[in-house]
Write an enzyme that holds these catalytic residues in place. Structure first.
Site, mmCIF file in Angstrom:
data_model
loop_
_atom_site.group_PDB
_atom_site.id
_atom_site.type_symbol
_atom_site.label_atom_id
_atom_site.label_comp_id
_atom_site.label_asym_id
_atom_site.label_seq_id
_atom_site.Cartn_x
_atom_site.Cartn_y
_atom_site.Cartn_z
ATOM 1 N N SER A 63 0.836 -1.200 0.000
ATOM 2 C CA SER A 63 0.000 0.000 0.000
ATOM 3 C C SER A 63 0.879 1.261 0.000
ATOM 4 C CB SER A 63 -0.972 -0.044 1.184
ATOM 5 O OG SER A 63 -2.015 0.876 1.011
ATOM 6 N N ASP A 207 -5.753 -3.667 -2.595
ATOM 7 C CA ASP A 207 -4.716 -3.342 -1.617
ATOM 8 C C ASP A 207 -4.125 -4.603 -0.979
ATOM 9 O OD1 ASP A 207 -3.419 -2.485 0.860
ATOM 10 O OD2 ASP A 207 -4.379 -0.559 0.516
#
Length: 735
Positions: A63, A207
């Site tokens: 991320s 993610d």
């Protein structure tokens, strides 16, 4: 023989020393966790590592950790990444922000007319896949990694790198260490529900923090002997803190990661945990403070970090030299499109195969494609070609063809109105769009628009509009002899205008919209207040041909801070059913131009000037230029003018200028002052009188607020010539 013995001795004397030095230097891996805006703390840690002279051999991230780590691995140093964060407008991060200057005139109208847009498919309202497609992020990542755009193996970056994404279909971890770096960063940071999933190699990715927020094992496998890890993951929040959707979403994501992080922290040789509990995952505006917290955390374990440095030869990471962003696009490749032609795609890009452009031009073109809302996914890469780059577009067409749209508006001319729209795309041909507005309120109106967009090739469209209102207007708009109106200053009229246009248009010089067409207009103008005169002023059909040119780079239609615009138009009225018996063919020419520029951080100066005149025999008065009022969509030649009531000043030629100073007192709230001046009368360009001092002037002070339904404005206007003042209200997007 003697020389050989000396050489043999030297080799075996220094080789062990060299080998020992090589072996002694441990390979250092850096692991950076995800955490949204809290990941800015990674930058602070990198600053301290550089200060200690530490050379990083491998980087793995998830991320925001992937974003910071990927940029660092590609060649940027910590100070440069800090500067990138400083200049990035993170207000646009969570929305599908597309600069207004990148939109076509149709798309500008779409975004500046409707307060609510709902996808409508198979007689059901669709729920969006996410809050944002993340195009702002994707363009940003591509721009920042332009220097490694041809590299397809992340082990060949200046620092070998990998990041983690989650296959949302299979619920499995995906290690991204090959491919296009920008796409990998995009996928690793695609927070579910906030950003749309990213398709890479047929996998639907989100993610990586969903499944592995701290890729320590993956970095060990690359050969790292020592792991420096930075953990910016949130702990669990109590119920008092779980007050919004973002916090609840991150709480769910963190449930399984908390325990996993405890085990990973034990495996980490130097574990760095910045104190960022006071910040949220979207606290982008507090980037400087978060970076400082990262520095503080790294300094707290500085003794351990310092042991890893080579005191005799500390490592100093060089500053990345940014190459020119010039690109030679050899080919534009966009396969697998069913409903859109390559000409349409190149028309939106505003460049063709073989073009030499800057990256900024490429980004604008991608924004243009995204602004059409015709594609659910818009990704791209630049593949090396012997002569330059091939632009590979990966476009997934939006399956939704129909939209319901709504708006609200009030002004002093048309009064209150509610707008309901239905828009259908790909109805009859490729690249087409059909739109119908029904406006219900004090005055029922409609707009019908059908347009086939062929990009650089000639496009064709049809428009039909009905406008009507009841208002006191200047007596000069009537065709009655002024002797009959000697004691009358204004006339209450019922005005109805039905206009139909067939037009052809194209793009000129990649910036200007040029077009021409045929127009039919039906006018019905009458008054119920003139007892002694014919109550019908006109009830005629008119036919004309017209041509126009437009350019608009304002960043905001209502409160611009930069850009300029130009519109020009010529109408040749050739025939009429001639209810008045006074019609002769004539032409009307008009032009309008302006610019906006910031003069202070929150203050903008806007200047605008416009002019118009008729050519040929005396035109019928219903097509004269008429000035007055504010807040309405101009129709025919009715133009706003502060200081006078709606439609108060008339003539077949005019010249008007205005200057506005707008101050944004706080976000999306504006105070402004405007002065406008004009000369308007019949045929005044026939002499040099038009360069004289203006005969009419007006001023306005106002307050405006940008809202979801459009601007809410209140203005007090006055003119020294009349000693009268008016308070004007305008609510919502103009239509």
């Amino acid at each position: 023989m003697k020389n050989f013995i000396v050489f043999f001795f030297l080799v075996f004397t220094f080789l062990p020393s060299f080998s020992q030095d090589t072996i002694k230097r441990p390979k250092i891996g850096l692991v950076l966790s995800g955490g949204g805006a809290k990941g800015f703390a990674h930058i602070g840690v990198l600053k301290v590592l550089e200060e200690a002279g530490i050379k990083i051999d491998f980087i793995g991230g998830t991320s925001m950790g992937a974003v910071v780590g990927g940029l660092y691995a590609s060649g940027y140093n910590a100070t440069q990444i800090d500067s990138i964060v400083t200049v990035t407008n993170f207000d646009n991060l969570l929305i599908d922000y597309v600069p207004r200057s990148s939109k076509s005139f149709y798309e500008k109208r779409n975004d500046e007319l409707y307060a609510l847009i709902l996808p409508f498919n198979k007689f059901k309202i669709e729920i969006p896949q996410s809050l944002s497609k993340g195009m702002f992020n994707y363009n940003l990542f591509n721009r920042l990694t332009l220097h490694v755009r041809h590299l397809r193996d992340f082990n060949q970056l200046p620092i070998p790198f990998l990041c983690i994404a989650t296959d949302i279909e299979l619920g499995k971890e995906v290690v991204l260490n090959k491919g296009v770096l920008a796409q990998a960063l995009f996928a690793s940071s695609a927070l579910p529900s906030v950003f749309s999933p990213v398709v890479i190699d047929g996998k639907l990715l989100v993610d990586g923090g969903v499944i592995n927020n701290y890729p320590i094992e993956e970095i060990r496998k690359l050969g790292a002997d020592i792991i420096i890890g930075v953990d910016v993951q949130s702990g669990l929040r109590d119920r008092a803190q779980l007050k919004d959707a973002t916090k609840i979403l991150f709480q769910i994501t963190n449930l399984q990661m908390i325990e996993k992080m405890k085990m990973n922290s034990i495996k980490t040789d130097i574990y760095i945990k910045p104190d960022i509990k006071d910040f949220g995952v979207v606290s982008f505006e507090k980037a400087k403070e978060i970076i400082l917290r990262g520095e503080d955390a790294a300094f707290s374990v500085y003794e351990e970090i310092d042991k890893l440095s080579d005191k005799s030869n500390p490592y100093k990471k060089p500053k990345l030299k940014i190459e020119s962003d010039s690109l030679h696009i050899v080919n534009v490749v966009c396969d697998n499109l069913d409903n859109y032609s390559k000409a349409y795609i190149e028309g939106k890009l505003k460049f063709k195969s073989g073009a030499k452009i800057r990256y900024k031009d490429l980004e604008k073109g991608i924004n243009n494609l995204d602004a059409t809302h015709n594609f659910g996914t818009v990704t791209y890469s630049l593949e090396q070609n012997g002569l330059g780059d091939d632009l590979i577009l990966n476009l997934i067409e939006n399956p939704v063809k129909t939209y319901l749209k709504f708006g609200l508006h009030y002004d002093g001319l048309y009064k209150s109105a509610v707008l309901a729209n239905i828009t259908n795309k790909k109805m009859l041909f490729k690249n087409d769009v059909a739109s119908f507005d029904l406006i219900i309120g004090d005055n029922v109106r409609y707009n019908l628009d059908y347009y086939i967009d062929n990009g650089y090739n000639l496009s064709v469209g049809f428009k039909s509009q009905l406008n009507q209102f009841n208002k006191n207007v200047t007596k000069q708009i009537s065709n009655l002899p002024l002797t009959q109106l000697v004691d009358v200053n204004s006339i209450n009229i019922n005005f109805l205008d039905l206009t139909n246009q067939l037009y052809f248009q194209s793009i000129f010089a990649q910036k200007f919209l040029i077009g021409a067409g045929f127009e039919h207009k039906y006018l019905n103008i009458n008054s119920e207040t003139l007892a002694s005169a014919n109550p019908v002023f006109d009830i005629s059909n008119y036919g004309s041909v017209f041509a126009y040119m437009k350019y608009d780079s304002f960043d905001n239609q209502y409160f611009p801070t930069k850009g300029w615009y130009l519109t020009s138009d010529i109408h040749n009225y050739l025939f009429s059913s001639n209810y008045t018996g006074k019609f002769n063919p004539f032409s009307i020419v008009k032009a309008d131009a302006g610019f906006a520029v910031k003069i202070l951080k929150k203050a903008t100066f806007k200047f605008q000037t416009e002019a118009g005149f008729s050519i040929g025999d005396q035109s019928v008065p219903f097509f004269n230029f008429v000035l007055g009022g504010y807040g309405f969509i101009p129709i025919n030649n009715f133009r706003p003018f502060y200081g006078y009531d709606f439609l108060s000043l008339a003539g077949n030629s005019y010249l008007k200028s205005s200057a506005t100073v707008d101050y944004e007192i706080f976000k999306k709230n504006h105070l402004n002052f405007t002065a406008n001046y004009a000369n308007i009368e019949n045929n005044f360009f026939n002499s040099l009188d038009w360069i004289s001092l203006p005969k009419y002037s007006g001023y306005a002070v106002g307050y405006g607020m940008e809202t979801i339904i459009g601007p809410l404005e209140i203005k007090y206007t006055w003119s020294p010539e009349t000693n009268k003042g008016y308070t004007l209200f305008s609510i919502g997007f103009w239509f």
